[in-house]
Motif scaffolding. Structure first.
Motif, short mmCIF file in Angstrom:
data_model
loop_
_atom_site.label_atom_id
_atom_site.label_comp_id
_atom_site.label_asym_id
_atom_site.label_seq_id
_atom_site.Cartn_x
_atom_site.Cartn_y
_atom_site.Cartn_z
N PRO A 28 5.83 14.49 6.11
CA PRO A 28 6.80 15.39 5.46
C PRO A 28 6.43 15.63 4.00
N ASP A 29 6.97 16.69 3.45
CA ASP A 29 6.70 17.00 2.04
C ASP A 29 7.29 15.94 1.13
N ALA A 30 8.46 15.40 1.52
CA ALA A 30 9.12 14.43 0.63
C ALA A 30 9.67 13.27 1.44
N VAL A 31 9.59 12.09 0.86
CA VAL A 31 10.22 10.89 1.43
C VAL A 31 11.00 10.21 0.33
N ILE A 32 11.85 9.26 0.74
CA ILE A 32 12.64 8.51 -0.23
C ILE A 32 12.13 7.07 -0.27
N GLY A 33 11.77 6.60 -1.45
CA GLY A 33 11.26 5.24 -1.60
C GLY A 33 10.93 4.99 -3.05
N ASP A 34 10.06 4.02 -3.28
CA ASP A 34 9.63 3.65 -4.64
C ASP A 34 8.19 4.10 -4.83
N PRO A 35 7.95 5.24 -5.46
CA PRO A 35 6.58 5.74 -5.62
C PRO A 35 5.74 4.85 -6.53
N VAL A 36 6.38 4.19 -7.50
CA VAL A 36 5.63 3.35 -8.44
C VAL A 36 5.02 2.16 -7.71
N ARG A 37 5.84 1.48 -6.89
CA ARG A 37 5.34 0.30 -6.17
C ARG A 37 4.34 0.69 -5.09
N LEU A 38 4.60 1.80 -4.40
CA LEU A 38 3.62 2.27 -3.40
C LEU A 38 2.31 2.62 -4.10
N GLY A 39 2.39 3.27 -5.25
CA GLY A 39 1.19 3.60 -6.01
C GLY A 39 0.45 2.36 -6.44
N GLN A 40 1.21 1.31 -6.82
CA GLN A 40 0.58 0.06 -7.23
C GLN A 40 -0.20 -0.56 -6.08
N ILE A 41 0.41 -0.54 -4.85
CA ILE A 41 -0.27 -1.11 -3.68
C ILE A 41 -1.54 -0.32 -3.38
N LEU A 42 -1.43 1.00 -3.32
CA LEU A 42 -2.60 1.82 -3.01
C LEU A 42 -3.66 1.71 -4.09
N THR A 43 -3.26 1.70 -5.35
CA THR A 43 -4.22 1.58 -6.45
C THR A 43 -4.99 0.27 -6.35
N ASN A 44 -4.26 -0.82 -6.05
CA ASN A 44 -4.93 -2.12 -5.90
C ASN A 44 -5.98 -2.07 -4.78
N LEU A 45 -5.57 -1.55 -3.62
CA LEU A 45 -6.48 -1.54 -2.47
C LEU A 45 -7.66 -0.60 -2.70
N ILE A 46 -7.39 0.60 -3.24
CA ILE A 46 -8.49 1.57 -3.43
C ILE A 46 -9.42 1.13 -4.54
N SER A 47 -8.87 0.62 -5.64
CA SER A 47 -9.74 0.17 -6.74
C SER A 47 -10.61 -1.01 -6.29
N ASN A 48 -10.03 -1.91 -5.44
CA ASN A 48 -10.82 -3.01 -4.88
C ASN A 48 -11.95 -2.46 -4.01
N ALA A 49 -11.61 -1.48 -3.17
CA ALA A 49 -12.62 -0.90 -2.28
C ALA A 49 -13.75 -0.27 -3.09
N VAL A 50 -13.41 0.46 -4.15
CA VAL A 50 -14.44 1.08 -5.01
C VAL A 50 -15.25 0.00 -5.71
N LYS A 51 -14.55 -1.05 -6.17
CA LYS A 51 -15.23 -2.09 -6.93
C LYS A 51 -16.24 -2.84 -6.07
N PHE A 52 -15.92 -3.11 -4.78
CA PHE A 52 -16.79 -3.92 -3.93
C PHE A 52 -17.72 -3.08 -3.04
N THR A 53 -17.79 -1.78 -3.30
CA THR A 53 -18.68 -0.91 -2.51
C THR A 53 -19.79 -0.37 -3.43
N GLU A 54 -21.05 -0.66 -3.06
CA GLU A 54 -22.19 -0.20 -3.87
C GLU A 54 -22.78 1.10 -3.34
N LYS A 55 -22.64 1.33 -2.06
CA LYS A 55 -23.14 2.58 -1.48
C LYS A 55 -22.29 2.92 -0.25
N GLY A 56 -22.32 4.18 0.10
CA GLY A 56 -21.53 4.61 1.25
C GLY A 56 -20.27 5.34 0.81
#
Length: 889
Positions: free
Chosen positions: A624-652
């Protein structure tokens, strides 16, 4: 008439000496008179013959009215029919004596046409009493007499016969001898045959028969009778009938008890068992009753009883005791025919049957009772051991007598030797700690008044002076009148528990103090680290905006990256501390999920491009275009996981995916997935990867940096939001992190913002004047550089006292208030400003500047009256937005 007088005169001597009152009574011309009475008249009726011979009424005057009337009427019948005259009268003599007089005489005709009766008046009082007694006995025993004259067919029944068969005495007596209509057809045949045999043989008959009375009652009748013969011909049959219903019912009940009792019943005579019930056959495991009766009683006992005595010798003694006492009960070891031994309770009752002494033996199998008793003994022993092991005792208090019953362990808990039933209530009360006696009384009174159980703790004082803690549990016993007569329950020695509880409280207090110290340490260290970090990051921003050379810009970017990386580490530690303390709060606002994920990807895209890896985004079109929740905390979770993925990936590549798992009209569950082709995680490390301060290998931190808190924080946040997170990885080939969260559907549509500005244009804030209360000169210098870029005027206060004075002296649009300052900190200064009398001081915007890690900072700044806060080191864009929000220009 003269002839009869002559006859009387000629025999007067004999008549005068006969027993009773000889008389001659004559009827002539419709009247009656005595013509002869002997002197016995005076003896029996206290009347002289002369008076009675002159007037019959003198005779009748001593009898009651019914007797006098019957005298005359019965004479009239006899005279008319020339039938036998029978009369009986009740006399009340002048002396007051009372007696019955009776007579019977055969009438005969005189030459002159008169009628004469010669007879004797007899005192029948004794006969009458005997007859009455017999009649009463007949009523009590329900025995009736009957008779039938076979010549005249006249039948006579006593009134008891009518009562037995529920017949009306006014009705005619049935024709048959024994009222055969009352018996059923099959019984009627038996009666007829029995009576016929009695007539043929001349022998009496005796029968017990069931019959149905006129009112439909089912009864039993005992009928006995015989025939009277004359010249070989039966002329009369007579007999008695007795209602034996009660006896029959009693016999039937006894038979049922004997035959169907679960206890074995045996009758023992001189030669052995003469009868038994089916329970005895079953108990002794005989094939049938005949087998049991054929065996000697000794077969059913072992050679020796448990006390060592021979069974044959001891049985003789038991029989003797039963006959001496009339009853004897004892325990005995019996033996079944298959040899199995079993205990019984024996009851011996001497009885007489057919004039012979018999022993009624009742055997009650007590095998289960013995087992239950043994189990009870074991249970009591087990309870005693259990109470000793658990330091718990049982008790009972009699409120009426004041006596107590204690188990052995209850004595030991109170430091007493187990003697007697237990101490009385007064003694027990003295052993309660003086400070707890009122509590004890209140709890007991409450239990008695409300009829409810009680459970409370108190202290006791042992005789040695030692103080122990006990838990008292009690329950009232209520009698039939609703009164509490007893209390019972348990007491537990909880001294060790109390000591452990006190130690736990001390440990808790120490832990809380350590937590406070930790928080204070983090707050202080955060302030000390963030303060110089504020200068490093702030001045780096300023230098970048001063058109540096390419080489300088490269160095400044490295400096900015390192400072920001250090700030991430600090923030991780602070976030983790906040989660551990349970201080995390979640918002519920509408937000655009596409835009949020897209913005996070864009923010991390530069790092991915610098490493030469792809950062792909795959979003389900059904989101859906919009949901109800906490965007800050969801962003924190995704940022942690994506930044870790970028940090530990050298190629690909690194892939970000979001898809709909399930949905309904209100809730939608979304699966998030972050996959990379990085270094992966060893299989033996997967279960630890979400633990605090944990990384896959010891050299990961040295090679890639980080605190090892990112995944722990992400996992805690996902779980706090009601979801779950997992990982799938192959060492050397990459990892996939997956989590699911449920959101409410948004109430409005939110569009994404396609244009992004890393450095959005900032308009001039000319005319804005603010006060910055800050004791760190570097921070002041940095802030004022930015203020000059935005055309903002500013004054500086180095402490709270100075800030309070300047606020009252000058007009400001807002105050930037550092929280940690000398002489008066930011909290105190804000309170002082809000306390000033003028209204403007209550609405003056005050924004907190804090470098603290204290997790309660946000709450505290609002409580003291501040409007907003910004953390140091602050981002110039964030600082600008805060000032622009509260500026009046």
């Amino acid at each position: 008439m003269s002839v009869t007088k002559d006859i009387v005169n000629s025999h007067s001597f004999i008549l005068d000496h006969l027993e009773g009152i000889p008389y001659q009574l004559v009827a002539a011309n419709g009247s009656y008179s005595f013509t002869y009475l002997n002197n016995g008249l005076f003896t029996e009726l206290e009347l002289t013959p002369e008076c009675v011979l002159q007037d019959l009424q003198v005779f009748l005057s001593v009898f009651d009215e019914a007797s006098s009337s019957c005298f005359l009427s019965s004479l009239a019948v006899s005279a008319t029919q020339l039938s036998e005259w029978k009369w009986e009268g009740y006399a009340i003599l002048p002396s007051g004596k009372r007696k019955w007089i009776s007579t019977n005489a055969q009438p005969f005709l005189l030459e002159n046409g008169g009628i004469c009766w010669d007879g004797i008046l007899i005192n029948s009082s004794q006969h009458k009493q005997t007859e009455g007694l017999l009649r009463e006995i007949g009523k009590i025993a329900r025995i009736g007499v009957w008779e039938r004259d076979l010549i005249t067919t006249k039948a006579t029944w006593s009134e008891e016969i009518f009562e037995i068969f529920d017949l009306d005495p006014a009705m005619p007596i049935p024709d048959t001898a024994m009222n055969l209509e009352m018996y059923k057809e099959d019984i009627r045949a038996i009666v007829t045959e029995t009576i016929q045999n009695a007539m043929n043989t001349g022998m009496p008959f005796d029968m017990e028969l069931p019959c149905t009375t006129a009112k439909g009652r089912e009864i039993w009748v005992h009928a006995k009778g015989r025939y009277v013969f004359e010249n070989g011909k039966a002329i009369k049959i007579y007999g008695v009938s007795q209602d034996i219903t009660e006896r029959k019912m009693a016999e039937e009940q006894l038979s049922v008890i004997f035959e169907y009792s679960t206890d074995a019943h045996l009758l023992l005579g001189e030669k052995g068992v003469i009868n038994c019930n089916q329970a005895a056959v079953k108990m002794l495991r005989c094939k049938d009753k005949s087998e049991l009766l054929s065996l000697h009683p000794a077969v059913f006992s072992p050679e020796f009883q448990p006390d060592g005595r021979r069974s044959d010798e001891k049985s003789v003694e038991m029989d003797r005791l039963a006959r001496e006492k009339g009853y004897h009960q004892f325990e005995w070891m019996h033996q079944r025919v298959d040899g199995e031994l079993f205990p019984v309770e024996v009851t011996l009752n001497p009885v007489i049957i057919h004039n012979k002494p018999i022993l009624l033996v009742v055997l009650h199998d007590i095998t289960e009772q013995k087992k239950a008793k043994e189990l009870l003994i074991r249970s009591e022993a087990l309870l005693s051991e259990t109470q000793a092991l658990t330091h718990s005792g049982s008790w009972e208090a009699d409120l009426l007598t004041g006596k107590n019953f204690w188990s052995r362990e209850a004595f030991r808990i109170f430091g007493l030797d187990p003697e007697g039933d237990g101490p009385d209530t007064v003694t027990f009360g003295k052993m309660i700690h003086p400070e707890d006696r009122e509590l004890y009384k209140a709890e007991v009174n409450k239990a008695v008044a409300t009829h409810t159980p009680s459970n409370f703790e108190l202290r006791i004082v042992r005789p040695s002076g030692e103080i122990r803690y006990i838990q008292a549990i009690g329950k009232p016993i209520i009698n039939a009148y609703g009164q509490v007569t007893k209390l019972y329950g348990a007491i537990l020695d909880i001294t060790a528990h109390k000591v452990a509880e006190e130690e736990l409280i001390k440990a808790k207090e120490q832990a809380e103090q350590a937590a406070v110290a930790k928080t204070q340490f983090l707050s202080t260290m955060s302030h000390e680290i963030r303060t110089p970090m504020n200068a490093v990051i702030g001045f780096t921003h300023l230098l970048i905006q001063q058109s540096p050379t390419a080489q300088q810009l490269k160095y400044l970017d490295i400096l900015k990256f390192s400072a920001e990386n250090l700030l991430v580490l600090i923030n991780d530690i602070l976030d983790f501390n906040k989660i551990e303390a349970g201080k995390v709060e979640f918002e519920n606002v509408d937000f655009n999920l596409h835009g949020l994920i897209d913005n996070i990807r864009f923010a991390l895209l530069q790092k991915a491009e610098e490493k030469g890896i792809q950062l792909k985004l795959m979003i389900d079109q059904d989101l859906p275009d919009a949901v109800i929740g906490d965007p800050v905390r969801l962003g924190q979770i995704l940022t942690n996981l994506i930044s870790n993925a970028v940090k530990f990936t050298e190629k690909g590549k690194v892939s970000i995916a979001a898809s709909v798992a399930c949905q309904d009209s209100d809730i939608i569950t979304i699966d998030f997935e972050v996959a990379d082709t990085g270094i992966g995680i060893p299989a033996d490390k997967l279960e630890y990867i979400f633990e605090s301060f944990t990384q896959a290998a010891s050299d990961t931190t040295r090679k890639f940096g980080g605190t090892g808190l990112g995944l722990a924080i992400s996992k805690r946040l996902v779980e706090l939001m009601g979801g779950s997170i997992s990982v799938r990885s192959e060492f050397g080939k990459g990892s996939v992190f997956m989590f699911s969260l449920a959101f409410k559907r948004g109430l409005k549509s939110i569009t994404r913002h396609p244009e992004r500005e890393q450095n959005p244009a900032q308009k001039s804030l000319r005319g804005t004047r603010l006060l910055i209360a800050e004791d760190n000169q570097i921070n002041v210098l940095l802030a004022r550089h930015f203020f000059s870029m935005w055309d903002v005027e500013s004054d500086v206060a180095e402490n709270g006292i100075s800030a309070l004075q300047l606020v009252q002296t000058n007009e400001y649009d807002m105050v930037l208030m550092d929280l940690q300052m000398p002489e008066m900190d930011g909290y105190q200064t804000t309170k002082a400003i809000r306390s000033l009398p003028e209204e403007k001081y209550k609405t003056l915007p005050i924004i907190a500047l804090t470098a603290s890690a204290n997790i309660d900072i946000k709450d505290r700044v609002y409580v003291v009256g501040m409007n907003d806060y910004i953390s140091k080191p602050f981002n110039p864009n964030d600082l600008y937005r805060k000032i622009a929000t509260y500026s009046k220009h």
